[in-house]
Scaffold this active site. Sequence first.
Site, short mmCIF file in Angstrom:
data_model
loop_
_atom_site.label_atom_id
_atom_site.label_comp_id
_atom_site.label_asym_id
_atom_site.label_seq_id
_atom_site.Cartn_x
_atom_site.Cartn_y
_atom_site.Cartn_z
N GLU A 66 0.82 -1.21 0.00
CA GLU A 66 0.00 0.00 0.00
C GLU A 66 0.86 1.26 0.00
O GLU A 66 0.59 2.22 -0.73
CB GLU A 66 -0.93 -0.03 1.22
CG GLU A 66 -1.73 1.25 1.44
CD GLU A 66 -2.76 1.51 0.35
OE1 GLU A 66 -3.33 2.62 0.35
OE2 GLU A 66 -2.99 0.64 -0.50
N HIS A 117 2.71 2.00 -3.28
CA HIS A 117 1.77 2.61 -4.24
C HIS A 117 1.60 4.10 -3.95
O HIS A 117 1.57 4.93 -4.87
CB HIS A 117 0.41 1.89 -4.15
CG HIS A 117 -0.59 2.41 -5.13
ND1 HIS A 117 -1.75 3.03 -4.74
CD2 HIS A 117 -0.61 2.42 -6.49
CE1 HIS A 117 -2.45 3.39 -5.81
NE2 HIS A 117 -1.77 3.03 -6.87
N HIS A 163 -11.54 5.93 -8.11
CA HIS A 163 -10.08 6.06 -8.02
C HIS A 163 -9.41 5.43 -9.24
O HIS A 163 -8.45 5.98 -9.80
CB HIS A 163 -9.61 5.39 -6.74
CG HIS A 163 -8.19 5.68 -6.38
ND1 HIS A 163 -7.66 6.95 -6.41
CD2 HIS A 163 -7.17 4.86 -5.99
CE1 HIS A 163 -6.38 6.91 -6.05
NE2 HIS A 163 -6.07 5.66 -5.80
N HIS A 193 -20.38 -7.16 -17.32
CA HIS A 193 -19.01 -6.97 -17.84
C HIS A 193 -18.77 -7.86 -19.05
O HIS A 193 -18.15 -7.45 -20.04
CB HIS A 193 -18.01 -7.28 -16.74
CG HIS A 193 -16.58 -6.99 -17.11
ND1 HIS A 193 -16.19 -5.83 -17.74
CD2 HIS A 193 -15.45 -7.73 -16.97
CE1 HIS A 193 -14.88 -5.85 -17.95
NE2 HIS A 193 -14.42 -7.00 -17.50
N HIS A 220 -4.72 -8.32 -16.83
CA HIS A 220 -5.99 -7.90 -17.42
C HIS A 220 -6.23 -6.41 -17.17
O HIS A 220 -6.73 -5.70 -18.04
CB HIS A 220 -7.13 -8.73 -16.83
CG HIS A 220 -8.43 -8.60 -17.57
ND1 HIS A 220 -8.54 -8.74 -18.93
CD2 HIS A 220 -9.69 -8.34 -17.12
CE1 HIS A 220 -9.80 -8.58 -19.30
NE2 HIS A 220 -10.52 -8.33 -18.22
#
Length: 339
Positions: free
Chosen positions: A73, A76, A138, A245, A302
């Site tokens: 975390e 990032h 986000h 999706h 992906h």
Amino acid sequence: MSMYRRLVFLALSLTLAVVVFGAYVRLSDAGLGCPDWPGCYGQVTPAHAAEHIAEAESAAPGGPVSLPKAWKEMIHRYLAATLGFIILVIAALAWRQRRDPDVRPGIAVLLVGVVVFQGLLGKWTVTLLLKPAIVTGHLLGGLATLSLLALLAIRAGGLRRRFASPALVRLARVGLLLVLVQILLGGWTSTNYAALACTDFPTCHGSWWPAMDTANAFHVVRELGMTATGDLLSHEALTAIHWAHRMGALVVTVGLLGLMVGLTKQGFGRMAALLALVLAGQVGLGIANVLMSLPLPLAVAHNAGAALLLLVMVVINTRLMPGRAWGVAGSKKHENAYA
């Protein structure tokens, strides 16, 4: 190469890395590795907060907090903060060089606003405990940053525009819109942990139209895993998210195949081939994720594929210039025209 151009290409590469690493953080369940913001238990690094992290892990073994998750975390956040600083410098340089035709100060200033809002979304992602709407927003903010930087890079790199038929330009714009909607659906699927709601392909639960709860599936204002009324989100709702999706992927594939045909006919064969390559890879990754139960490397790939597909569509839309009386002769005459 000027400092401005180097920074634009550096920021574009770093943004792609931040988007992909953000997907890795989310998919490895490390989004709450540090449950406060911007530090980790008020500290600059997880190493300084090791005692607090150990206490949280002891209280909830296997929970969202652990030292490895905290480092994911925080790395990032460090990358995102570095990117934000670079974008501020780009905006300052763009304003100083605003008379240069290859510089777009308006887009650079807009980028600063997007990055500031993106920082707030990053904060709310943690403090509001991974609400699907915030997490998806986000993700979209990161891709908006990527797209705007791509526009700056295309201009700074001197990529030439070519005239195309108005019909092809419209098809490219529709294709970009379809990709954006599909990315939104993909983000919603990921943030709701609905990627494995259907474990067979091409059917879902052995049906071409499985039982679905669309009302709760697409209710935006709710907690993670809950309905708007506070009940647990049903499997039928997760199925609806996943199936939407999949249907979106089908529509995008058909739309982009039509775009490839149009590009090839009008002399944009290389762009059509690049689009075909990225689209085929993305579709293949999506199918593989279902059949192989979402292995982390494929799931991250992906997400990276979605970002690359968006970049390709931004390039195509930027490259095509609508011509009122388009024709072969007109295309050749104006193929080196700049925007």
